[in-house]
Motif scaffolding. Structure first.
Motif, short mmCIF file in Angstrom:
data_model
loop_
_atom_site.label_atom_id
_atom_site.label_comp_id
_atom_site.label_asym_id
_atom_site.label_seq_id
_atom_site.Cartn_x
_atom_site.Cartn_y
_atom_site.Cartn_z
N MET A 10 11.85 65.34 -18.86
CA MET A 10 12.57 66.03 -19.74
C MET A 10 13.61 65.30 -19.51
SD MET A 10 12.33 69.77 -19.63
CE MET A 10 13.67 70.35 -19.84
N ILE A 11 14.27 64.91 -18.19
CA ILE A 11 15.55 63.94 -17.80
C ILE A 11 15.35 62.89 -17.83
CG2 ILE A 11 17.51 63.00 -15.62
CD1 ILE A 11 17.69 65.48 -16.41
N THR A 69 15.96 62.46 -22.53
CA THR A 69 17.25 62.76 -22.44
C THR A 69 17.55 61.10 -21.91
OG1 THR A 69 17.21 64.76 -21.39
CG2 THR A 69 19.48 63.55 -22.05
N LEU A 70 17.56 60.82 -22.03
CA LEU A 70 18.37 59.19 -21.13
C LEU A 70 17.68 58.57 -22.11
CD1 LEU A 70 17.51 58.68 -17.14
CD2 LEU A 70 19.78 58.50 -17.97
N ALA A 88 16.78 58.60 -25.33
CA ALA A 88 17.58 59.08 -26.61
C ALA A 88 19.13 58.61 -26.50
CB ALA A 88 17.51 60.77 -26.71
N PHE A 89 19.86 58.61 -25.70
CA PHE A 89 20.49 58.37 -25.31
C PHE A 89 21.70 57.14 -25.21
CE2 PHE A 89 24.36 62.20 -24.76
CZ PHE A 89 23.30 62.44 -24.57
N VAL A 95 20.73 55.34 -28.79
CA VAL A 95 21.65 55.61 -29.77
C VAL A 95 23.11 54.70 -29.21
CG1 VAL A 95 23.55 57.11 -30.45
CG2 VAL A 95 21.43 57.99 -30.25
N ILE A 148 14.29 59.82 -31.49
CA ILE A 148 15.40 60.51 -31.02
C ILE A 148 14.70 62.19 -31.51
CG2 ILE A 148 16.85 59.58 -30.10
CD1 ILE A 148 18.84 61.04 -32.33
N ALA A 190 13.28 64.67 -29.25
CA ALA A 190 13.61 66.07 -28.88
C ALA A 190 12.00 67.52 -28.87
CB ALA A 190 14.22 66.56 -30.30
N GLN A 228 10.49 67.58 -25.63
CA GLN A 228 11.11 68.09 -25.12
C GLN A 228 11.28 70.09 -24.98
OE1 GLN A 228 15.15 68.00 -23.10
NE2 GLN A 228 14.77 65.75 -23.52
N PHE A 261 26.41 63.55 -22.71
CA PHE A 261 25.45 63.75 -21.65
C PHE A 261 25.51 64.69 -20.05
CE2 PHE A 261 22.97 61.32 -18.89
CZ PHE A 261 22.49 60.77 -18.58
N ILE A 283 22.50 67.24 -19.69
CA ILE A 283 22.50 66.89 -18.19
C ILE A 283 22.42 68.56 -17.47
CG2 ILE A 283 22.27 66.28 -15.39
CD1 ILE A 283 20.67 64.52 -17.70
N LEU A 343 20.43 70.75 -18.38
CA LEU A 343 19.03 71.20 -18.02
C LEU A 343 18.78 71.36 -16.35
CD1 LEU A 343 17.85 67.51 -19.97
CD2 LEU A 343 17.19 69.81 -20.60
N VAL A 355 18.93 70.89 -27.09
CA VAL A 355 18.16 70.09 -26.79
C VAL A 355 18.04 69.99 -28.97
CG1 VAL A 355 15.69 68.74 -26.65
CG2 VAL A 355 16.65 70.09 -25.20
N PHE A 356 18.46 70.79 -29.62
CA PHE A 356 18.61 69.70 -30.70
C PHE A 356 19.64 70.01 -30.84
CE2 PHE A 356 14.44 71.69 -31.49
CZ PHE A 356 13.49 70.54 -31.74
N PHE A 373 22.01 67.70 -29.32
CA PHE A 373 22.52 67.38 -29.14
C PHE A 373 22.18 65.85 -29.39
CE2 PHE A 373 19.18 66.97 -25.22
CZ PHE A 373 18.59 65.28 -25.68
N THR A 374 20.79 66.45 -30.03
CA THR A 374 20.12 65.04 -30.99
C THR A 374 20.16 65.31 -32.35
OG1 THR A 374 17.93 66.02 -29.32
CG2 THR A 374 17.42 64.27 -31.25
N LEU A 423 23.70 63.08 -31.19
CA LEU A 423 22.95 61.51 -31.45
C LEU A 423 23.38 60.93 -33.11
CD1 LEU A 423 20.54 61.70 -28.87
CD2 LEU A 423 22.80 60.85 -28.28
N VAL A 436 25.34 58.05 -34.63
CA VAL A 436 24.78 57.37 -35.66
C VAL A 436 24.54 56.81 -36.71
CG1 VAL A 436 21.74 56.65 -36.37
CG2 VAL A 436 21.92 56.72 -33.62
#
Lengths: 107, 206, 618
Positions: free
Chosen positions: A33-34, A37-38, A40-41, A44, A57, A61, A64, B70, B74, B77, B193-194, B196-197, B201, B205
């Protein structure tokens, strides 16, 4: 009761072992999962084309979330048939809702 | 039977599902999460419909800072993993360790909430991005704020469970309560999760 | 709490009902509250019809008409039909599946009190600044710019009662999933239980959309958010979507349990098992599934585009298929049966053609192109009254009369029931049949007055006369209730010679329902025992201690707290103190609940043996 203690202890030992095994899976899941995330970020921040980034992404998600549901929330264990049914029904209703509100709102 | 509920010895493998009450709580809570899925979907849908309605206010990619998000991601999570650890120790009938890991979960949750409050404060005062600035700002604060409110409620829930059961072991009465609280905590993570996406993010974008 | 029947004073009875967690008593609470709001909504309907009895009438003012109209719709859907359905579900479902209570007795009580305080909150608005006036759908931007606090009452009152409904829904899903008696497989569940199950699932997935919609409306009105304010980038269509994503499943939440009632009543009084049981179950599930994909047929004229309109039109018409399956199954159940024309059966027979008419106008409305003509006219009003009154209300009354002996141990006067049916049924068709034509002639809904010499006078007069017939019928029913309860003649456990498990125990049932868990040997378990056994349900366990939940006053306090807090949030300023007090009461009650172990108590085997009866659940 006294006779049972031994077998109960053995059972407890067995369970503990099983739990430990599960815990290993959980830590592995967490690492993935980490990593997701890495990625995905990273995509971007690196400024990759949105046409590529956005679907990727979103998929990351979704995967995940499946990890969360199936491992952390134990949906992979038995006795979770009804919860799975209801969660997927919820996801179905959720997708319809999001789809409608992001497409047909008459702008 | 009533006394058995409060005994902490000889717990079965899944103490949270060993009694009818426990099974009911377990099922009911999963179903509730199914409903919560639709609740957050409605908020996400509203956000997606309004994300470009910035009027005169700032737009998404002008204000979002990915470093903070971020860090928050973390933290949340990790708190999900620590609550898994707590449940691991609950199933092994080790209340002290369970309490410890729950404590760590709460600490991480508080850190997350603190960062979120800082983030909102920063938007309001640094960018004049208030709740009433535009339709976009209303939708953003409502979606992320609903998640934040869920975090706050979850913290209150876990803390009160910890306090209530500080001086006693795990039994068939409180095991389902701990278990569904941890389910709730994972669900908060699922939503994040959704967020942040889709919010941060995808907002960055464009 | 002793196992024996006790005579209690008024205070003790009141306290018992304020704190009860027994599904049968909560069912009675829902019934009483639901009937109260039904009468209130009926009075509002009478005001509407009196105002429209003749052209250019000035019986009530335009503003008051808007308020009455809004409150009629809101009250009937949320505060009358929903609780009456919960009344039947509470009274019947646990008994039908052989359970001793619902899964969460405490939450059951909480659900009722939340609904109740939400309903009271809505109606307090009459006395404070005026009732909501933006229609029961509260479309933005009208609802955003409506003056006074009416719409705030709407948003917060429905929010509170919506929480209660959601809890009730989850409660029944879990009850049906987890607490069925041995042998009660899913495909042996009575149809009413099936429809209650599916309706509860719909509640679970539909109400959150309303919750969000109401929050957005509240935030817009009270905290300056801009969701529905186009000048600030808001979009009013979001409200329509959220409202109907909830609103369309809501009509299935209402009608499915009514279908369930008829599926119990028809086999009982035709003395035949239900024709096509599994196709009935399948049709129920299919209606629920499709019911989530049709909401935009309420929004055909919004301008979503031809593609969206076509998809939703096709999905809408598809629902006619499973519904048709149901209609034919009832007809085939009747075919060749030895029919007894008891009053529930008469309601069922009245329902079938009436609902079919409502279904047909539904398909007409479902064709998007034609809908542009019908939209917002009295044709729509006629359509939804045919399905909601002709379907839901007839179903509710059939269910109330059918299960009245089980709930109260007395039998409503059959003769008066028949009179009630005919008055109500004739009145209903007089009121609403002509409204189809009013709509087609172009009379728009929700208007305060209509002009004379436009061909609308006569049909409106007939419609109003019909409404008086319905009112007379309802009064007769209430009279029947009072007389029956005053006489208090007790009946047996199975006065209708029925088929399902709830009729195997005394009327009203003891508070623990089943002395021993029943063993279910097939569909219509009691009928199986009547035809193949000795007419008594076999126990699935030896006589043992029964675990029962404790009564609690906490649900009342939790709901009261939210009720008080609602006023604080609404009036703000120095009233914020009310919000602080209210939320403190609710949070305090929740903490009290979690800090005090509630393990329930046991009814002991010895006390059960002393109970009357032969120990056979009979």
């Amino acid at each position: 009761m006294a006779d049972n203690t031994n077998s109960t202890n053995e059972k407890q030992q067995f369970y503990r072992k099983k739990h430990k095994e599960e815990m290993k899976h959980h830590v592995l899941t967490f690492a993935m999962m980490i990593a997701f995330t890495l990625i995905a970020f990273g995509l971007v921040i690196a400024g990759v084309s949105p046409m590529f980034t956005i679907p990727v992404i979103l998929i990351l998600a979704a995967v995940q979330v499946l990890f969360q549901l199936y491992y952390f929330m134990h949906m992979n264990q038995e006795g979770h048939e009804m919860p799975a049914l209801m969660i997927y029904s919820g996801i179905f209703a959720a997708i319809l809702t999001v789809l409608a509100l992001s497409t047909i709102v008459w702008w | 039977m009533a006394d058995d509920m409060l005994k902490s010895t000889n717990l079965p493998q899944n103490p949270e599902r060993a009694t009818l009450e426990g099974r009911n709580k377990f099922m009911g809570f999963w179903f509730f999460l199914g409903g919560e899925t639709v609740l957050f979907a409605s908020l996400f849908g509203t956000y997606l419909a309004l994300k470009n309605s910035t009027v005169d206010g700032p737009a998404a990619n002008e204000i979002f800072g990915l470093e903070l998000v971020f860090l928050m991601t973390i933290i949340l999570l990790t708190s999900s993993l620590t609550s898994v650890y707590a449940m691991y120790h609950m199933k092994n009938n080790d209340p002290k360790k369970m309490q410890l890991w729950l404590g760590i979960t709460v600490a991480l949750g508080l850190a997350f909430l603190g960062l979120e409050i800082y983030e909102f404060y920063h938007y309001v005062h640094g960018y004049h991005f208030g709740y009433t600035t535009s339709a976009f700002s209303s939708a953003f604060y409502t979606l992320v704020g609903f998640h934040g409110a869920h975090v706050a409620f979850g913290l209150g829930w876990i803390i009160s469970l910890m306090v209530r059961n500080a001086k006693r072991g795990i039994n068939l009465y409180n095991a389902p309560k701990f278990y569904i609280a941890s389910l709730y905590w994972h669900f908060i993570d699922v939503v994040w999760v959704f967020i942040f996406t889709v919010v941060y993010l995808m907002g960055k974008v464009g | 709490m002793s196992a024996t029947v006790k005579k209690a004073g008024f205070g003790a009875t009141l306290w018992e009902y304020l704190t009860t967690v027994d599904h049968k008593k909560i069912g009675i609470l829902y019934l009483v509250a639901g009937m109260f709001f039904f009468i209130l909504g009926g009075l509002e309907a009478m005001l509407i019809r009196i105002q429209l009895i003749k052209p250019d009438n000035d019986f009530i003012s335009a503003q008051f008409y808007n308020e009455v109209l809004t409150m009629h719709g809101t009250t009937m859907i949320f505060l009358a039909a929903m609780p009456l359905i919960f009344a039947l579900m509470n009274a019947v479902v646990p008994l039908q599946i052989g359970a001793r209570d619902v899964a969460f007795p405490f939450v059951n009580s909480l659900g009722f009190w939340l609904f109740f305080f939400g309903g009271v909150m809505l109606n307090v608005s009459w006395f404070v600044t005026g009732a909501p006036d933006a229609g029961w759908t509260a479309y933005a931007p009208l609802s955003i710019f409506s003056e006074g606090h009416g719409v705030d009452f709407y948003a917060i009152g429905l929010q509170i009662s919506g929480f209660g409904t959601l809890m009730g829904g989850i409660n029944f899903i879990v009850t049906i999933v987890n607490m069925r008696a041995p042998g009660m497989t899913y495909m042996r569940m009575p149809l009413f239980t099936w429809t209650a199950f599916i309706a509860s699932v719909l509640i679970l997935f539909a109400f959150p959309a309303l919750t969000v919609g109401l929050f957005l409306l509240t935030f817009d009105r009270l905290f300056g958010a801009n969701f529905f304010d186009p000048s600030m980038g808001g979009n009013v269509i979001i409200w329509e979507h959220l409202f109907w994503i909830f609103g369309h499943p809501e009509v299935y939440i209402l009608i499915l349990p009514a279908f369930g009632v008829f599926s119990e009543v028809v086999p009982t009084f035709a003395k035949k098992r239900l024709f096509g049981y599994s196709s009935m179950v399948f049709a129920t599930v299919l209606i629920a599934f499709l019911g989530f994909m049709v909401w935009a047929h309420h929004m055909f004229t919004v301008g979503l585009g031809p593609i969206a309109n076509s998809i939703f039109a096709v999905a809408t018409m598809a629902i006619a298929v499973p519904t048709g399956i149901k209609i034919f199954n009832w007809l085939f159940t009747l075919w060749g049966g030895s029919i007894r024309l008891t009053s529930p059966m008469v309601f069922a027979l009245g329902f079938i053609p009436t609902f079919t008419i409502g279904g047909m106008t539904g398909v007409m409305l479902g064709s998007a192109a034609a809908d542009f003509q019908y939209h917002d006219s009295y044709f729509v009003v006629a359509h939804f009254h045919y399905v909601i009154v002709g379907g839901v209300v007839l179903g509710l009354f059939a269910g109330i009369i059918y299960w009245w002996p089980k709930m109260f141990g007395t039998m409503l006067n059959e003769k008066l029931n028949h009179w009630f049916f005919w008055l109500f049924f004739i009145g209903f068709h007089l009121t609403f049949f002509v409204q189809h034509f009013l709509g087609l002639m172009g009379m728009p809904r929700r208007y305060w007055i209509f002009l004379e010499d436009q061909g609308l006078d006569f049909f409106n007069l007939i419609s109003t006369i019909g409404a008086f017939f319905m009112a007379a019928g309802t009064i007769l029913f209430l009279y029947n209730v009072v007389v029956t309860q005053a006489k208090g003649v007790k009946v047996s456990g199975d006065p209708w010679d029925a088929r399902t498990l709830e009729w195997a125990i005394p009327s009203p049932p003891p508070f623990y329902n089943f002395k021993q868990e029943p063993l279910v040997r097939g569909l219509d378990p009691l009928w199986i025992e009547k035809t193949e056994g000795d007419g008594k349900i076999k126990p699935a366990e030896p006589l043992g201690d029964i675990h029962m939940p404790n009564n609690s006053f906490v649900p009342f306090m939790m709901s009261l707290g939210l009720f008080i807090a609602g006023f604080g949030v609404m009036f703000q300023g120095s009233y914020w103190i009310l919000a602080v007090i209210g939320f403190a009461i609710t949070a305090g009650s929740m903490l009290y609940r979690s800090f005090k172990d509630d393990l329930g108590y046991h009814v002991h085997k010895e006390d059960l043996e002393d109970e009357k009866g032969d120990g056979s659940n009979g």
